[in-house]
Design an enzyme around this catalytic site. Structure first.
Site, PDB file in Angstrom:
ATOM      1  CG  ASP A  39      -2.554   3.731  -3.522  1.00 18.73           C
ATOM      2  OD1 ASP A  39      -3.803   3.175  -3.655  1.00 18.73           O
ATOM      3  OD2 ASP A  39      -2.547   4.367  -2.416  1.00 18.73           O
ATOM      4  CD  GLU A  40      -4.951  -0.265  -1.192  1.00 16.79           C
ATOM      5  OE1 GLU A  40      -5.257  -1.526  -0.926  1.00 16.79           O
ATOM      6  OE2 GLU A  40      -5.424   0.484  -0.504  1.00 16.79           O
ATOM      7  CG  ASP A  99      -1.876   0.881   1.316  1.00 17.70           C
ATOM      8  OD1 ASP A  99      -2.007   1.827   0.323  1.00 17.70           O
ATOM      9  OD2 ASP A  99      -2.820   1.034   2.111  1.00 17.70           O
TER      10      ASP A  99
END
Length: 367
Positions: A120-121, A22
């Site tokens: 974004d993970e 993350d």
DNA sequence: TCTGGGGTCCTAGGACCC
DNA sequence: TCTGGGGTCCTAGGACCC
């Protein structure tokens, strides 16, 4: 119970090691990297605050802004009241997507199986590369180092025996965190956490569970699964499994895109039909450009309308033919929105979306 | 507090065909 | 004339994710 010795499948299955990566406050971190002058100051990416009169929400804020109580998802007007001195930036989505691609390319090289999750993970299955959690930790530190060196960005990583545990673990220590939850620790780890931490337990489900006296993941694990099924259907079964740390879902790349759409909230609510239609056409234009870029043909057009009281409707039509023409989106969208446009109703948002894509393969068989 | 914009998935009812 | 059951597609709404 799972001693299927004859079949041997479960017994021979190797324990997996899954990572959840993350990125730390991704949008503002990218902005700080591009504009070092913002570093150390409270920074908010999201809607224009307009001196506290702005509409919309905070997308991301950095840790300095969080000290003032600013949070992502918060109305931008409230963020302004809490921290008027912050630097407010619009969402530069194209930039974040570009950086995201570069990060995902790095992560992918370290995984047996890879799954991007949002911008974004990501989940990484690293089972073949680490025989135990100690080795997994070494690999994880290497990944963090590589992202920091190549992208000048930090991330927080959770390690566990499945996606569920890894995801919750990555949230425990931030920023720049690394949290390992070993198999023997899973129950103790999950037990005290609020149910909201579970994937798919959002605000509504959390409220429902609360009325049943279920607050923590431990409460949920101890609850009668039959009652959960009665109340939530299939989801009830899934929740009860998750609460006990069970998640057999595979790490796998997302398939093809299913729909493309654009929404916009007006600066001020309006009932001006001409203005609303022109806005809808502009959105149709963007959707059309995007669908050409993605090389998809579609059959279904959906419009969305939200009135000033937040009442929201969708209306869709499946065309009797496959198309990628702008005129088809515009004409259908106009037709669909017509009955919702009334002089006595102020409109807050309109949107248009295309879906029901026909894959290249399927198209060949139709020709 | 006054609620964005990009998506995915699920459910339930109804139409339609065999 | 009334009545099946299964399968598929379409539509609207809602919950959820980041």
């Amino acid at each position: 119970m799972e001693q299927q010795i004859g079949k041997g499948k479960l017994m021979s299955e190797k324990k997996r090691i899954i990572l959840h990566v993350d990125m730390d406050h991704f949008f503002t971190a990218v902005e700080e990297r591009e504009h070092p002058e913002y570093k150390g100051k409270p920074l908010v990416v999201g809607a224009d605050p307009k001196e506290g009169k702005g509409r919309g929400v905070v997308s991301t804020c950095n840790y300095e802004a969080r000290k003032f109580g600013v949070r992502s998802g918060m109305p931008i007007s409230r963020a302004w009241k809490l921290c008027p001195s912050a630097v407010y930036l619009p969402v530069n989505y194209e930039l974040y997507v570009k950086v995201s691609h570069e990060i995902m390319d790095i992560l992918r090289t370290h995984a047996d199986k890879f799954e991007q999750w949002g911008i974004d993970e990501a989940f990484l299955d690293i089972t073949s590369q680490a025989k135990d959690y100690a080795e997994a930790e070494v690999l994880t530190r290497e990944i963090k180092k590589e992202i920091l060196e190549k992208q000048k960005l930090t991330c927080s990583i959770g390690i566990g025996l499945n996606k569920l545990v890894a995801k919750i673990a990555s949230d425990i220590q931030k920023p720049d965190g690394l949290t390992i939850v070993r198999e023997a620790e899973v129950d103790r780890f999950l037990e005290p956490l609020p149910v909201r931490r579970l994937l798919w337990v959002g605000r509504k489900t959390e409220q429902k569970l609360k009325t049943m006296g279920i607050n923590t993941i431990g409460d949920l694990a101890r609850y009668d699964p039959a009652v959960l099924v009665e109340t939530f259907g299939v989801v009830g079964t899934q929740m009860h499994l998750m609460a006990r740390g069970i998640d057999r879902s595979e790490v796998e790349e997302r398939g093809e895109i299913k729909s493309i759409g654009r929404d916009v909230t007006f600066q001020e609510d309006t009932s001006n039909v001409e203005f609303i239609l022109n806005t809808l056409y502009a959105l149709a234009d963007e959707v059309h450009r995007d669908s050409l870029r993605q090389n998809v043909n579609f059959k279904t057009v959906t419009v969305r309308i939200r009135y000033e009281n937040f009442e929201t409707h969708t209306h869709s039509k499946t065309l009797p033919f496959i198309t990628n023409r702008l005129e088809d989106i515009k004409k259908t969208a106009k037709e669909l929105i017509q009955s919702y446009l009334r002089p006595d109703r102020n409109v807050r948002l309109v949107g248009v979306r295309v879906s029901n894509f026909i894959s290249a393969e399927k198209q060949k068989t139709l020709m």
